[in-house]
Design an enzyme around this catalytic site. Sequence first.
Site, PDB file in Angstrom:
ATOM      1  N   ASP A  56       1.031  -1.683  -0.045  1.00 16.36           N
ATOM      2  CA  ASP A  56      -0.202   0.148  -0.013  1.00 16.36           C
ATOM      3  C   ASP A  56       1.099   1.349   0.104  1.00 16.36           C
ATOM      4  O   ASP A  56       2.233   1.104   0.064  1.00 16.36           O
ATOM      5  CB  ASP A  56      -1.036  -0.118   1.116  1.00 16.36           C
ATOM      6  CG  ASP A  56      -1.986  -1.020   1.156  1.00 16.36           C
ATOM      7  OD1 ASP A  56      -1.810  -1.994   0.230  1.00 16.36           O
ATOM      8  OD2 ASP A  56      -2.819  -0.836   2.113  1.00 16.36           O
ATOM      9  N   ASP A  57      -0.219   2.413  -0.285  1.00 18.38           N
ATOM     10  CA  ASP A  57       0.535   4.238   0.277  1.00 18.38           C
ATOM     11  C   ASP A  57       1.990   4.517  -0.874  1.00 18.38           C
ATOM     12  O   ASP A  57       2.383   5.078  -0.769  1.00 18.38           O
ATOM     13  CB  ASP A  57       1.558   3.757   1.588  1.00 18.38           C
ATOM     14  CG  ASP A  57       0.829   3.666   2.789  1.00 18.38           C
ATOM     15  OD1 ASP A  57      -0.922   3.672   2.202  1.00 18.38           O
ATOM     16  OD2 ASP A  57       0.342   3.962   3.343  1.00 18.38           O
ATOM     17  N   HIS A 107      -5.479   2.730  -3.682  1.00 17.04           N
ATOM     18  CA  HIS A 107      -5.914   2.638  -2.692  1.00 17.04           C
ATOM     19  C   HIS A 107      -6.698   4.503  -2.310  1.00 17.04           C
ATOM     20  O   HIS A 107      -6.532   4.825  -1.697  1.00 17.04           O
ATOM     21  CB  HIS A 107      -5.004   3.027  -1.884  1.00 17.04           C
ATOM     22  CG  HIS A 107      -4.407   2.590  -0.658  1.00 17.04           C
ATOM     23  ND1 HIS A 107      -5.491   1.454   0.350  1.00 17.04           N
ATOM     24  CD2 HIS A 107      -3.855   3.463   0.051  1.00 17.04           C
ATOM     25  CE1 HIS A 107      -4.900   1.923   1.929  1.00 17.04           C
ATOM     26  NE2 HIS A 107      -3.928   2.565   1.910  1.00 17.04           N
ATOM     27  N   HIS A 111      -6.438   9.568   1.358  1.00 13.80           N
ATOM     28  CA  HIS A 111      -5.703   8.692   1.708  1.00 13.80           C
ATOM     29  C   HIS A 111      -6.910   9.317   2.966  1.00 13.80           C
ATOM     30  O   HIS A 111      -6.747   9.137   4.501  1.00 13.80           O
ATOM     31  CB  HIS A 111      -4.261   8.306   2.266  1.00 13.80           C
ATOM     32  CG  HIS A 111      -3.845   7.132   3.210  1.00 13.80           C
ATOM     33  ND1 HIS A 111      -4.523   6.759   4.403  1.00 13.80           N
ATOM     34  CD2 HIS A 111      -3.794   5.982   2.391  1.00 13.80           C
ATOM     35  CE1 HIS A 111      -3.656   5.775   4.425  1.00 13.80           C
ATOM     36  NE2 HIS A 111      -3.285   5.384   3.102  1.00 13.80           N
ATOM     37  N   TYR A 148      -6.484   2.691   5.209  1.00 14.76           N
ATOM     38  CA  TYR A 148      -7.155   1.952   7.093  1.00 14.76           C
ATOM     39  C   TYR A 148      -7.506   0.768   7.073  1.00 14.76           C
ATOM     40  O   TYR A 148      -8.432   0.015   8.388  1.00 14.76           O
ATOM     41  CB  TYR A 148      -7.504   3.140   8.222  1.00 14.76           C
ATOM     42  CG  TYR A 148      -7.305   4.461   7.721  1.00 14.76           C
ATOM     43  CD1 TYR A 148      -5.675   5.080   8.096  1.00 14.76           C
ATOM     44  CD2 TYR A 148      -7.399   4.994   7.638  1.00 14.76           C
ATOM     45  CE1 TYR A 148      -4.927   5.926   7.860  1.00 14.76           C
ATOM     46  CE2 TYR A 148      -7.020   6.910   7.141  1.00 14.76           C
ATOM     47  CZ  TYR A 148      -5.639   6.618   7.577  1.00 14.76           C
ATOM     48  OH  TYR A 148      -5.178   8.281   7.280  1.00 14.76           O
ATOM     49  N   HIS A 204       3.870  -2.582   3.244  1.00 18.75           N
ATOM     50  CA  HIS A 204       3.378  -1.032   2.641  1.00 18.75           C
ATOM     51  C   HIS A 204       5.121  -0.270   2.098  1.00 18.75           C
ATOM     52  O   HIS A 204       5.843  -0.335   2.617  1.00 18.75           O
ATOM     53  CB  HIS A 204       2.667  -0.007   3.990  1.00 18.75           C
ATOM     54  CG  HIS A 204       1.551  -0.268   4.610  1.00 18.75           C
ATOM     55  ND1 HIS A 204       1.911  -1.294   5.468  1.00 18.75           N
ATOM     56  CD2 HIS A 204       0.903   0.902   4.258  1.00 18.75           C
ATOM     57  CE1 HIS A 204       0.622  -0.868   5.274  1.00 18.75           C
ATOM     58  NE2 HIS A 204       0.020   0.281   4.545  1.00 18.75           N
TER      59      HIS A 204
HETATM   60 ZN   LIG Z   1      -2.960   3.196   3.199  1.00 23.06          ZN
END
Ligand SMILES: [Zn+2]
Length: 256
Positions: A56-57, A107, A111, A148, A204
Amino acid sequence: MPPSLRHLRFVMILQAFVALFLVALTSSSPVVEKRQTLARVITKCTKPNTVALTFDDGPWVYLYDVSKALIAYNATGTFFFNGCIYDADEAKRVLYAYQKGHQVASHTWSHSDLTTLSWDNIHDEMWRVEQALQKIVGVVPAFMRPPYGNYNDLVLQASAVRNQSVVIWDFDSEDSIGATPAQSESDYDQIISKHPSTILALNHEIHETTAHQVLPYALDKLSKAGYNMVSVAECVGLPAYQFIGSPEIRDSTWHC
Ligand SMILES: [Zn+2]
Ligand SMILES: *[C@@H]1O[C@H](CO)[C@@H](O)[C@H](O)[C@H]1NC(C)=O
Ligand SMILES: *[C@@H]1O[C@H](CO)[C@@H](O)[C@H](O)[C@H]1NC(C)=O
Protein backbone atom coordinates in the site's frame (compact mmCIF):
# COMPACT_ATOMS: atom_id res chain seq x y z
CA MET A 1 -76.52 -8.12 -8.06
CA PRO A 2 -76.36 -11.86 -8.72
CA PRO A 3 -73.62 -13.64 -6.70
CA SER A 4 -71.53 -14.46 -9.79
CA LEU A 5 -71.35 -10.77 -10.79
CA ARG A 6 -70.48 -9.73 -7.27
CA HIS A 7 -67.69 -12.24 -7.35
CA LEU A 8 -66.42 -10.90 -10.68
CA ARG A 9 -66.42 -7.37 -9.32
CA PHE A 10 -64.43 -8.44 -6.28
CA VAL A 11 -61.87 -10.12 -8.50
CA MET A 12 -61.54 -6.99 -10.65
CA ILE A 13 -60.98 -4.76 -7.64
CA LEU A 14 -58.42 -7.20 -6.33
CA GLN A 15 -56.64 -7.19 -9.70
CA ALA A 16 -56.56 -3.40 -9.72
CA PHE A 17 -54.90 -3.38 -6.29
CA VAL A 18 -52.34 -5.96 -7.34
CA ALA A 19 -51.55 -3.92 -10.48
CA LEU A 20 -51.15 -0.72 -8.46
CA PHE A 21 -48.89 -2.51 -6.00
CA LEU A 22 -46.71 -3.84 -8.83
CA VAL A 23 -46.41 -0.41 -10.45
CA ALA A 24 -45.37 1.08 -7.12
CA LEU A 25 -42.84 -1.70 -6.60
CA THR A 26 -41.21 -1.55 -10.01
CA SER A 27 -41.08 2.24 -10.21
CA SER A 28 -39.23 2.57 -6.90
CA SER A 29 -37.04 -0.51 -6.95
CA PRO A 30 -34.27 0.35 -9.48
CA VAL A 31 -32.92 3.20 -7.34
CA VAL A 32 -33.31 1.31 -4.09
CA GLU A 33 -31.68 -1.82 -5.44
CA LYS A 34 -28.71 -0.02 -6.92
CA ARG A 35 -27.92 1.63 -3.62
CA GLN A 36 -28.42 -1.57 -1.68
CA THR A 37 -26.05 -3.72 -3.71
CA LEU A 38 -22.87 -4.14 -1.69
CA ALA A 39 -19.46 -4.79 -3.22
CA ARG A 40 -17.67 -8.05 -2.55
CA VAL A 41 -15.25 -7.79 0.39
CA ILE A 42 -12.16 -9.97 0.07
CA THR A 43 -10.35 -10.83 3.28
CA LYS A 44 -8.81 -14.11 2.16
CA CYS A 45 -7.40 -15.79 -0.90
CA THR A 46 -9.49 -18.73 -2.10
CA LYS A 47 -7.11 -20.62 -4.38
CA PRO A 48 -5.27 -23.20 -2.20
CA ASN A 49 -1.56 -22.75 -1.54
CA THR A 50 -1.47 -19.11 -2.65
CA VAL A 51 -0.04 -16.06 -0.93
CA ALA A 52 -0.94 -12.56 -2.14
CA LEU A 53 1.67 -10.02 -1.05
CA THR A 54 0.11 -6.55 -1.18
CA PHE A 55 1.85 -3.17 -0.96
CA ASP A 56 0.00 0.00 0.00
CA ASP A 57 0.68 3.73 -0.09
CA GLY A 58 3.00 3.91 -3.13
CA PRO A 59 4.22 4.48 -5.72
CA TRP A 60 7.34 5.28 -3.73
CA VAL A 61 11.09 5.08 -4.44
CA TYR A 62 11.36 1.51 -3.08
CA LEU A 63 8.89 0.17 -5.65
CA TYR A 64 11.72 -0.89 -7.97
CA ASP A 65 13.43 -2.93 -5.26
CA VAL A 66 10.13 -4.45 -4.14
CA SER A 67 9.46 -5.55 -7.72
CA LYS A 68 12.98 -6.95 -8.15
CA ALA A 69 12.73 -8.95 -4.92
CA LEU A 70 9.34 -10.34 -5.98
CA ILE A 71 10.57 -11.32 -9.43
CA ALA A 72 13.69 -12.98 -7.99
CA TYR A 73 11.31 -15.36 -6.23
CA ASN A 74 8.89 -15.83 -9.16
CA ALA A 75 6.32 -13.82 -7.20
CA THR A 76 3.66 -11.39 -8.42
CA GLY A 77 2.73 -8.53 -6.11
CA THR A 78 -0.31 -6.29 -5.86
CA PHE A 79 0.18 -2.54 -5.49
CA PHE A 80 -2.59 -0.36 -4.04
CA PHE A 81 -1.64 3.13 -5.20
CA ASN A 82 -2.83 6.45 -3.85
CA GLY A 83 -1.96 10.12 -4.06
CA CYS A 84 -1.00 12.33 -6.98
CA ILE A 85 0.38 9.64 -9.25
CA TYR A 86 0.63 12.04 -12.25
CA ASP A 87 4.00 13.29 -11.00
CA ALA A 88 6.52 12.13 -13.66
CA ASP A 89 8.51 9.88 -11.29
CA GLU A 90 5.39 8.41 -9.74
CA ALA A 91 3.70 7.73 -13.08
CA LYS A 92 6.90 5.98 -14.20
CA ARG A 93 6.83 3.70 -11.16
CA VAL A 94 3.15 2.88 -11.64
CA LEU A 95 3.75 1.86 -15.25
CA TYR A 96 6.88 -0.09 -14.27
CA ALA A 97 4.92 -2.16 -11.73
CA TYR A 98 2.28 -2.97 -14.34
CA GLN A 99 4.78 -3.80 -17.06
CA LYS A 100 6.64 -6.14 -14.70
CA GLY A 101 3.43 -8.12 -14.41
CA HIS A 102 2.27 -7.01 -10.97
CA GLN A 103 -1.34 -6.11 -10.31
CA VAL A 104 -2.08 -2.40 -9.97
CA ALA A 105 -5.09 -1.37 -7.93
CA SER A 106 -6.61 1.61 -6.15
CA HIS A 107 -5.97 2.80 -2.60
CA THR A 108 -8.15 5.86 -3.39
CA TRP A 109 -6.91 9.40 -3.86
CA SER A 110 -6.11 11.32 -0.70
CA HIS A 111 -5.91 8.50 1.86
CA SER A 112 -9.05 9.68 3.67
CA ASP A 113 -11.03 7.43 5.95
CA LEU A 114 -13.89 6.75 3.52
CA THR A 115 -16.32 6.02 6.35
CA THR A 116 -16.28 9.73 7.24
CA LEU A 117 -17.20 10.87 3.73
CA SER A 118 -20.44 11.56 1.83
CA TRP A 119 -21.65 9.48 -1.11
CA ASP A 120 -20.29 12.04 -3.60
CA ASN A 121 -16.93 12.38 -1.89
CA ILE A 122 -16.42 8.60 -1.73
CA HIS A 123 -16.97 8.46 -5.49
CA ASP A 124 -14.58 11.35 -6.00
CA GLU A 125 -11.83 9.59 -3.99
CA MET A 126 -12.28 6.45 -6.06
CA TRP A 127 -12.78 8.05 -9.45
CA ARG A 128 -9.57 10.11 -9.38
CA VAL A 129 -7.35 7.03 -9.01
CA GLU A 130 -9.30 5.03 -11.61
CA GLN A 131 -8.93 7.87 -14.10
CA ALA A 132 -5.22 8.27 -13.36
CA LEU A 133 -4.58 4.53 -13.81
CA GLN A 134 -6.49 4.59 -17.07
CA LYS A 135 -4.33 7.46 -18.35
CA ILE A 136 -0.98 6.21 -17.03
CA VAL A 137 -1.36 2.45 -17.53
CA GLY A 138 -4.45 2.06 -19.70
CA VAL A 139 -6.41 -0.07 -17.24
CA VAL A 140 -9.40 0.40 -14.96
CA PRO A 141 -8.80 -1.52 -11.73
CA ALA A 142 -11.32 -4.07 -10.45
CA PHE A 143 -9.95 -3.96 -6.90
CA MET A 144 -9.60 -1.25 -4.31
CA ARG A 145 -8.35 -1.15 -0.74
CA PRO A 146 -9.94 1.48 1.48
CA PRO A 147 -7.40 3.46 3.55
CA TYR A 148 -6.97 1.97 7.05
CA GLY A 149 -9.09 -0.95 5.87
CA ASN A 150 -12.13 1.09 6.91
CA TYR A 151 -15.43 0.71 5.12
CA ASN A 152 -19.17 0.94 5.78
CA ASP A 153 -22.25 0.15 3.69
CA LEU A 154 -22.01 3.43 1.80
CA VAL A 155 -18.43 2.60 0.76
CA LEU A 156 -19.51 -0.89 -0.31
CA GLN A 157 -22.45 0.54 -2.27
CA ALA A 158 -20.19 3.04 -4.05
CA SER A 159 -17.68 0.26 -4.81
CA ALA A 160 -20.45 -1.92 -6.23
CA VAL A 161 -21.63 0.93 -8.48
CA ARG A 162 -18.02 1.32 -9.61
CA ASN A 163 -17.71 -2.44 -10.22
CA GLN A 164 -14.87 -2.90 -7.73
CA SER A 165 -14.13 -5.48 -5.07
CA VAL A 166 -12.90 -4.25 -1.70
CA VAL A 167 -9.70 -5.92 -0.51
CA ILE A 168 -8.75 -6.21 3.15
CA TRP A 169 -6.15 -8.73 4.50
CA ASP A 170 -5.80 -11.63 6.90
CA PHE A 171 -2.16 -11.01 7.83
CA ASP A 172 -0.57 -7.68 8.77
CA SER A 173 3.24 -7.40 8.67
CA GLU A 174 2.65 -4.40 11.00
CA ASP A 175 5.19 -2.29 9.12
CA SER A 176 2.83 0.70 9.16
CA ILE A 177 2.17 0.54 12.88
CA GLY A 178 5.71 0.71 14.17
CA ALA A 179 6.90 -2.90 14.11
CA THR A 180 10.66 -3.26 13.81
CA PRO A 181 11.92 -5.36 10.88
CA ALA A 182 12.68 -8.16 13.36
CA GLN A 183 9.09 -8.06 14.63
CA SER A 184 7.68 -8.17 11.09
CA GLU A 185 9.95 -11.10 10.26
CA SER A 186 8.81 -12.90 13.36
CA ASP A 187 5.15 -12.23 12.36
CA TYR A 188 5.89 -13.89 9.02
CA ASP A 189 7.64 -16.80 10.78
CA GLN A 190 4.61 -17.34 13.00
CA ILE A 191 2.05 -17.42 10.21
CA ILE A 192 4.22 -19.64 8.00
CA SER A 193 4.76 -22.09 10.88
CA LYS A 194 0.97 -22.58 11.06
CA HIS A 195 0.95 -23.21 7.31
CA PRO A 196 -2.51 -21.87 6.48
CA SER A 197 -3.87 -22.80 3.05
CA THR A 198 -3.63 -19.16 1.93
CA ILE A 199 -2.29 -15.81 3.14
CA LEU A 200 -3.35 -12.31 2.11
CA ALA A 201 -0.56 -10.10 3.46
CA LEU A 202 -0.55 -6.36 4.11
CA ASN A 203 2.76 -4.50 3.58
CA HIS A 204 3.71 -0.91 2.77
CA GLU A 205 6.22 -0.16 0.02
CA ILE A 206 7.10 3.21 1.54
CA HIS A 207 9.26 1.68 4.28
CA GLU A 208 12.90 1.11 3.36
CA THR A 209 13.15 -1.87 5.71
CA THR A 210 10.06 -3.51 4.20
CA ALA A 211 11.63 -3.36 0.74
CA HIS A 212 15.19 -4.31 1.74
CA GLN A 213 14.85 -6.59 4.76
CA VAL A 214 11.41 -7.93 5.58
CA LEU A 215 10.24 -8.68 2.04
CA PRO A 216 13.34 -10.66 0.95
CA TYR A 217 13.16 -12.55 4.25
CA ALA A 218 9.44 -13.34 3.83
CA LEU A 219 9.87 -14.35 0.18
CA ASP A 220 12.60 -16.81 1.09
CA LYS A 221 10.50 -18.38 3.87
CA LEU A 222 7.30 -18.45 1.83
CA SER A 223 8.95 -20.05 -1.18
CA LYS A 224 10.64 -22.67 1.04
CA ALA A 225 7.18 -23.41 2.48
CA GLY A 226 6.02 -24.12 -1.08
CA TYR A 227 3.52 -21.31 -1.59
CA ASN A 228 2.67 -19.75 -4.96
CA MET A 229 3.00 -16.01 -4.56
CA VAL A 230 0.41 -14.48 -6.85
CA SER A 231 -1.67 -11.34 -7.28
CA VAL A 232 -4.87 -10.78 -5.33
CA ALA A 233 -6.85 -11.20 -8.57
CA GLU A 234 -5.24 -14.57 -9.19
CA CYS A 235 -5.58 -15.79 -5.60
CA VAL A 236 -9.35 -15.23 -5.73
CA GLY A 237 -9.76 -16.19 -9.40
CA LEU A 238 -11.19 -12.87 -10.64
CA PRO A 239 -10.06 -10.46 -13.39
CA ALA A 240 -7.64 -7.79 -12.16
CA TYR A 241 -9.11 -5.09 -14.37
CA GLN A 242 -12.50 -3.90 -15.59
CA PHE A 243 -10.91 -2.72 -18.77
CA ILE A 244 -7.48 -3.19 -20.38
CA GLY A 245 -6.22 -0.73 -22.99
CA SER A 246 -2.98 1.15 -23.63
CA PRO A 247 -1.26 3.96 -21.74
CA GLU A 248 -2.22 7.44 -22.95
CA ILE A 249 0.21 10.19 -23.92
CA ARG A 250 0.85 12.73 -21.15
CA ASP A 251 -1.16 15.91 -21.68
CA SER A 252 -2.42 18.88 -19.67
CA THR A 253 -5.07 16.74 -17.96
CA TRP A 254 -2.33 14.85 -16.08
CA HIS A 255 -2.44 17.04 -13.00
CA CYS A 256 -3.79 16.80 -9.50
ZN1 LIG B 1 -2.75 3.22 3.23
C1 LIG C 1 6.11 -19.45 -10.83
O1 LIG C 1 4.85 -19.08 -10.30
C2 LIG C 1 3.75 -19.57 -11.01
C3 LIG C 1 2.50 -18.97 -10.41
O2 LIG C 1 2.41 -19.18 -9.06
C4 LIG C 1 3.76 -21.11 -10.94
O3 LIG C 1 2.66 -21.62 -11.67
C5 LIG C 1 5.07 -21.62 -11.52
O4 LIG C 1 5.13 -23.02 -11.31
C6 LIG C 1 6.26 -20.97 -10.81
N1 LIG C 1 7.50 -21.33 -11.48
C7 LIG C 1 8.58 -21.69 -10.80
C8 LIG C 1 9.80 -22.00 -11.62
O5 LIG C 1 8.59 -21.77 -9.57
C1 LIG D 1 -16.92 -5.11 -14.27
O1 LIG D 1 -15.66 -5.68 -13.98
C2 LIG D 1 -15.40 -6.91 -14.60
C3 LIG D 1 -14.07 -7.38 -14.08
O2 LIG D 1 -14.07 -7.46 -12.70
C4 LIG D 1 -15.40 -6.74 -16.10
O3 LIG D 1 -15.19 -7.97 -16.74
C5 LIG D 1 -16.72 -6.14 -16.55
O4 LIG D 1 -16.65 -5.84 -17.91
C6 LIG D 1 -16.99 -4.86 -15.76
N1 LIG D 1 -18.31 -4.32 -16.10
C7 LIG D 1 -18.46 -3.07 -16.49
C8 LIG D 1 -19.88 -2.66 -16.76
O5 LIG D 1 -17.55 -2.28 -16.62
